[in-house]
Scaffold this motif. Structure first.
Motif, short mmCIF file in Angstrom:
data_model
loop_
_atom_site.label_atom_id
_atom_site.label_comp_id
_atom_site.label_asym_id
_atom_site.label_seq_id
_atom_site.Cartn_x
_atom_site.Cartn_y
_atom_site.Cartn_z
N MET A 1 0.85 -1.15 0.00
CA MET A 1 0.00 0.00 0.00
C MET A 1 0.91 1.23 0.00
SD MET A 1 -3.05 1.00 2.73
CE MET A 1 -2.90 -0.53 3.54
N ASP A 2 0.66 2.13 -0.92
CA ASP A 2 1.50 3.33 -0.97
C ASP A 2 1.05 4.35 0.09
OD1 ASP A 2 -0.85 4.04 -2.18
OD2 ASP A 2 0.07 5.17 -3.80
N LEU A 3 1.76 5.45 0.18
CA LEU A 3 1.53 6.44 1.25
C LEU A 3 0.13 7.03 1.21
CD1 LEU A 3 2.73 8.11 3.57
CD2 LEU A 3 3.39 9.80 1.86
N VAL A 4 -0.30 7.45 0.04
CA VAL A 4 -1.61 8.10 -0.07
C VAL A 4 -2.73 7.11 0.26
CG1 VAL A 4 -3.19 9.27 -1.64
CG2 VAL A 4 -0.75 9.79 -1.72
N SER A 5 -2.62 5.89 -0.26
CA SER A 5 -3.63 4.87 0.05
C SER A 5 -3.66 4.56 1.54
CB SER A 5 -3.35 3.59 -0.72
OG SER A 5 -3.43 3.80 -2.10
N GLY A 6 -2.49 4.50 2.15
CA GLY A 6 -2.41 4.24 3.58
C GLY A 6 -3.08 5.33 4.40
N ILE A 7 -2.85 6.58 4.01
CA ILE A 7 -3.47 7.70 4.72
C ILE A 7 -4.98 7.67 4.55
CG2 ILE A 7 -3.69 10.22 4.73
CD1 ILE A 7 -0.67 10.32 4.07
N VAL A 8 -5.45 7.40 3.35
CA VAL A 8 -6.89 7.36 3.09
C VAL A 8 -7.53 6.23 3.91
CG1 VAL A 8 -8.63 6.86 1.33
CG2 VAL A 8 -6.76 8.43 0.83
N VAL A 9 -6.91 5.06 3.92
CA VAL A 9 -7.45 3.94 4.71
C VAL A 9 -7.47 4.30 6.19
CG1 VAL A 9 -6.97 1.57 5.43
CG2 VAL A 9 -6.83 2.18 3.02
N TYR A 10 -6.41 4.94 6.70
CA TYR A 10 -6.37 5.31 8.11
C TYR A 10 -7.48 6.31 8.45
CZ TYR A 10 -4.85 6.92 12.64
OH TYR A 10 -4.83 7.25 13.96
N VAL A 11 -7.68 7.30 7.60
CA VAL A 11 -8.71 8.31 7.87
C VAL A 11 -10.10 7.67 7.88
CG1 VAL A 11 -9.83 10.37 6.92
CG2 VAL A 11 -7.34 10.26 7.06
N ILE A 12 -10.36 6.79 6.93
CA ILE A 12 -11.66 6.11 6.90
C ILE A 12 -11.84 5.25 8.14
CG2 ILE A 12 -12.99 4.35 5.69
CD1 ILE A 12 -11.82 5.52 3.07
N LEU A 13 -10.81 4.50 8.50
CA LEU A 13 -10.89 3.68 9.71
C LEU A 13 -11.08 4.56 10.94
CD1 LEU A 13 -8.05 1.06 9.13
CD2 LEU A 13 -10.50 0.60 9.29
N TRP A 14 -10.37 5.69 11.02
CA TRP A 14 -10.47 6.56 12.19
C TRP A 14 -11.90 7.05 12.39
CZ3 TRP A 14 -11.68 11.42 13.88
CH2 TRP A 14 -11.16 11.79 15.12
N TRP A 15 -12.52 7.54 11.32
CA TRP A 15 -13.89 8.04 11.44
C TRP A 15 -14.87 6.93 11.77
CZ3 TRP A 15 -15.52 12.73 12.29
CH2 TRP A 15 -14.69 13.79 11.97
N TRP A 16 -14.68 5.77 11.14
CA TRP A 16 -15.56 4.62 11.38
C TRP A 16 -15.48 4.22 12.85
CZ3 TRP A 16 -13.96 -0.97 10.48
CH2 TRP A 16 -15.05 -1.82 10.57
N ILE A 17 -14.28 4.13 13.38
CA ILE A 17 -14.10 3.73 14.78
C ILE A 17 -14.58 4.83 15.73
CG2 ILE A 17 -12.34 3.16 16.51
CD1 ILE A 17 -10.86 1.70 14.16
N LEU A 18 -14.40 6.10 15.36
CA LEU A 18 -14.89 7.19 16.20
C LEU A 18 -16.40 7.06 16.42
CD1 LEU A 18 -14.50 9.90 17.71
CD2 LEU A 18 -15.01 11.02 15.53
N PHE A 19 -17.13 6.80 15.35
CA PHE A 19 -18.59 6.69 15.49
C PHE A 19 -18.99 5.44 16.28
CE2 PHE A 19 -18.68 9.56 11.70
CZ PHE A 19 -19.24 10.63 12.38
N MET A 20 -18.12 4.45 16.35
CA MET A 20 -18.41 3.29 17.20
C MET A 20 -18.06 3.58 18.67
SD MET A 20 -17.45 -0.10 15.02
CE MET A 20 -15.77 0.32 14.65
N VAL A 21 -17.07 4.44 18.91
CA VAL A 21 -16.61 4.72 20.27
C VAL A 21 -17.46 5.81 20.94
CG1 VAL A 21 -14.65 5.70 21.56
CG2 VAL A 21 -14.26 3.94 19.84
N LEU A 22 -18.03 6.72 20.18
CA LEU A 22 -18.75 7.86 20.77
C LEU A 22 -19.85 7.46 21.77
CD1 LEU A 22 -19.06 10.49 17.92
CD2 LEU A 22 -17.81 10.70 20.07
N PRO A 23 -20.68 6.46 21.51
CA PRO A 23 -21.74 6.16 22.48
C PRO A 23 -21.27 5.42 23.74
CG PRO A 23 -22.10 4.95 20.42
CD PRO A 23 -20.87 5.76 20.26
#
Length: 83
Positions: A1-23
């Motif tokens: 996975m190149d740098l840009v793809s890695g950053i995009v995957v991390y950002v998507i995962l971060w937001w997805w996990i944030l919405f699971m952690v908020l409640p």
């Protein structure tokens, strides 16, 4: 996975996990004053939740990166076999 793809995957995962952690751990205000939402939490603990989200997203990202780099799931072969 190149740098840009890695950053995009991390950002998507971060937001997805944030919405699971908020409640997690939300307690409603018992004494609701006029003008406040009855569903607003007493202590939202946002700093703790943001830190937990960052750590969990990093761990999940490492797992995703290992799977992609090891060709355990080869997306290129899936595309070649696509009808």
């Amino acid at each position: 996975m190149d740098l840009v793809s890695g950053i995009v995957v991390y950002v998507i995962l971060w937001w997805w996990i944030l919405f699971m952690v908020l409640p997690v751990g939300v307690r409603r205000e018992d004494d609701v004053q006029q003008g406040n939402d009855a569903g607003a939490p007493k202590k939202p603990m946002l700093a703790v939740k943001l830190l937990a989200t960052t750590v969990i997203a990093a761990l999940v990202w490492v797992g995703v990166d290992l799977v992609v780099r090891s060709d355990l799931i080869s997306f290129r072969e899936m595309i070649r076999d696509w009808p």
